[in-house]
Design an enzyme around this catalytic site. Structure first.
Site, PDB file in Angstrom:
ATOM      1  N   ARG A 190      -2.753  13.244  10.154  1.00 42.93           N
ATOM      2  CA  ARG A 190      -2.019  12.930   9.549  1.00 42.93           C
ATOM      3  C   ARG A 190      -0.902  13.792   8.430  1.00 42.93           C
ATOM      4  O   ARG A 190      -0.206  13.372   7.848  1.00 42.93           O
ATOM      5  CB  ARG A 190      -3.356  12.356   8.398  1.00 42.93           C
ATOM      6  CG  ARG A 190      -3.129  11.636   7.246  1.00 42.93           C
ATOM      7  CD  ARG A 190      -3.888  10.383   7.224  1.00 42.93           C
ATOM      8  NE  ARG A 190      -5.202   9.708   8.208  1.00 42.93           N
ATOM      9  CZ  ARG A 190      -4.734   8.311   7.955  1.00 42.93           C
ATOM     10  NH1 ARG A 190      -3.952   7.363   6.957  1.00 42.93           N
ATOM     11  NH2 ARG A 190      -5.397   7.771   8.455  1.00 42.93           N
ATOM     12  N   ASN A 241       3.017  -0.676  -3.161  1.00 38.76           N
ATOM     13  CA  ASN A 241       2.864  -1.520  -2.291  1.00 38.76           C
ATOM     14  C   ASN A 241       2.663  -2.818  -2.175  1.00 38.76           C
ATOM     15  O   ASN A 241       2.114  -3.266  -3.483  1.00 38.76           O
ATOM     16  CB  ASN A 241       1.634  -0.965  -1.892  1.00 38.76           C
ATOM     17  CG  ASN A 241       0.754  -1.455  -0.127  1.00 38.76           C
ATOM     18  OD1 ASN A 241       1.226  -1.611   0.692  1.00 38.76           O
ATOM     19  ND2 ASN A 241       0.024  -2.130  -0.345  1.00 38.76           N
ATOM     20  N   HIS A 263       0.824  -6.431  -1.204  1.00 39.45           N
ATOM     21  CA  HIS A 263      -0.892  -6.850  -0.598  1.00 39.45           C
ATOM     22  C   HIS A 263      -1.338  -8.434  -0.665  1.00 39.45           C
ATOM     23  O   HIS A 263      -0.618  -8.683  -1.661  1.00 39.45           O
ATOM     24  CB  HIS A 263      -1.912  -6.105  -0.747  1.00 39.45           C
ATOM     25  CG  HIS A 263      -3.244  -6.161   0.039  1.00 39.45           C
ATOM     26  ND1 HIS A 263      -3.227  -5.646   1.259  1.00 39.45           N
ATOM     27  CD2 HIS A 263      -4.594  -7.415  -0.733  1.00 39.45           C
ATOM     28  CE1 HIS A 263      -4.489  -6.225   1.806  1.00 39.45           C
ATOM     29  NE2 HIS A 263      -5.504  -7.276   0.455  1.00 39.45           N
ATOM     30  N   ASP A 277      -3.029   4.319  -5.047  1.00 46.19           N
ATOM     31  CA  ASP A 277      -3.319   5.792  -4.840  1.00 46.19           C
ATOM     32  C   ASP A 277      -4.655   5.694  -4.108  1.00 46.19           C
ATOM     33  O   ASP A 277      -3.924   5.362  -2.916  1.00 46.19           O
ATOM     34  CB  ASP A 277      -4.648   5.741  -6.325  1.00 46.19           C
ATOM     35  CG  ASP A 277      -5.425   4.120  -6.080  1.00 46.19           C
ATOM     36  OD1 ASP A 277      -5.570   3.596  -4.496  1.00 46.19           O
ATOM     37  OD2 ASP A 277      -6.675   4.358  -6.889  1.00 46.19           O
TER      38      ASP A 277
HETATM   39  C1  GAR Z   1       2.973  -8.119   4.606  1.00 52.56           C
HETATM   40  O1  GAR Z   1       2.152  -9.499   3.914  1.00 52.56           O
HETATM   41  C2  GAR Z   1       2.191  -7.326   3.345  1.00 52.56           C
HETATM   42  O2  GAR Z   1       1.660  -7.758   2.345  1.00 52.56           O
HETATM   43  C3  GAR Z   1       1.179  -6.796   4.578  1.00 52.56           C
HETATM   44  O3  GAR Z   1       1.740  -6.661   5.811  1.00 52.56           O
HETATM   45  C4  GAR Z   1       3.065  -8.058   5.655  1.00 52.56           C
HETATM   46  C5  GAR Z   1       4.119  -7.380   6.476  1.00 52.56           C
HETATM   47  O4  GAR Z   1       4.658  -8.238   6.844  1.00 52.56           O
HETATM   48  N1  GAR Z   1       0.366  -5.637   3.884  1.00 52.56           N
HETATM   49  C6  GAR Z   1      -1.159  -5.593   3.790  1.00 52.56           C
HETATM   50  O5  GAR Z   1      -1.815  -6.175   4.740  1.00 52.56           O
HETATM   51  C7  GAR Z   1      -1.425  -4.191   3.614  1.00 52.56           C
HETATM   52  N2  GAR Z   1      -2.720  -3.706   3.166  1.00 52.56           N
HETATM   53  P1  GAR Z   1       6.678  -7.504   7.230  1.00 52.56           P
HETATM   54  O6  GAR Z   1       6.836  -6.714   8.028  1.00 52.56           O
HETATM   55  O7  GAR Z   1       7.315  -9.429   7.628  1.00 52.56           O
HETATM   56  O8  GAR Z   1       7.228  -7.386   5.441  1.00 52.56           O
END
Ligand code: GAR
Length: 210
Positions: free
Chosen positions: A65, A107, A109, A141
């Site tokens: 990582r 981010n 979510h 974070d």
């Molecule tokens: C989004 O809805 C975002 O909120 C989620 O992935 C999707 C990506 O969509 N993220 C998570 O779940 C992070 N924990 P996109 O590639 O079409 O923007």
């Protein structure tokens, strides 16, 4: 404020950010580079179509990582990035990375955090029998979806919803909220006191941030 957008998938949130920038609704933020950890991600095509540098940094190509994150940081530095948006970026970042951008990594979510963190949040909300869920844009974070909440929008869960239908309705809100937060951050309207984040009124997406 030069922004780097990290993606892993379809990139509909990136599309919303690009559309906001094209409409003049992201300034003073500008999207400087888009980086995907997944080769072939549709988000890369969206970035290239908008004339943005579209870079693949495949996490699988690195021994660990730390090495992956060094490559990410080098690419972000190359584009003089000052803030980072995780737009469907499905890798957890270490504190080494996060400390390079204090209160400058956000981010999005698809749930009302702290409920339903991690993967498959719409499916988690359905399985739990929740009646309302939504979208959260928060500072990143060292935890998984645990950072200070900047803004949220609620979305009702309907009896006929499956995870895909629910996620689609959440994304309608998400695509408005994320650009509004990025614009507010760039414009200096986001204040942080411990965990409590306040967004001052004003700006193109102000109605999203109540
Ligand atoms: C989004 O809805 C975002 O909120 C989620 O992935 C999707 C990506 O969509 N993220 C998570 O779940 C992070 N924990 P996109 O590639 O079409 O923007």
């Amino acid at each position: 404020m030069k922004v780097g957008v990290l993606v892993s998938g379809r990139g509909t949130n990136l599309g919303a950010l690009l559309a906001a920038e094209a409409a003049g609704a992201l300034a003073p933020a500008t999207i400087a580079v888009v980086i995907s950890n997944r080769p072939g991600a549709l988000a890369l095509d969206r970035a290239a179509a908008a004339g943005k540098p579209a870079v693949t940094i495949d996490h699988k190509a690195f021994a660990d990582r730390a090495a992956f994150e060094r490559a990410l940081l080098a690419e972000l530095a190359r584009h003089e990035v000052e803030a980072v948006v995780l737009a469907g970026f499905m890798r957890v970042l270490t504190t080494t990375f996060i400390e390079r951008f204090p209160l400058r990594i956000v981010n999005t979510h698809p749930a009302l955090l702290p409920a339903f963190p991690g993967v498959d949040a719409p499916a988690q909300a359905l399985a739990h029998g929740a009646k309302v869920t939504g979208v959260t844009v928060h500072f990143v974070d060292g935890g998984v979806d645990t950072g200070p909440i900047i803004a949220q929008r609620a979305v009702p869960i309907l009896a006929a919803d499956d995870a895909a239908a629910l996620h689609h309705r959440i994304q309608v809100e998400e695509h408005r909220l994320l650009p509004a937060v990025v614009q507010a951050l760039a414009a200096g309207r986001v204040a942080v006191a411990g965990r409590v984040v306040t967004v001052a009124p004003g700006g193109p997406g102000a109605d999203q941030l109540v």
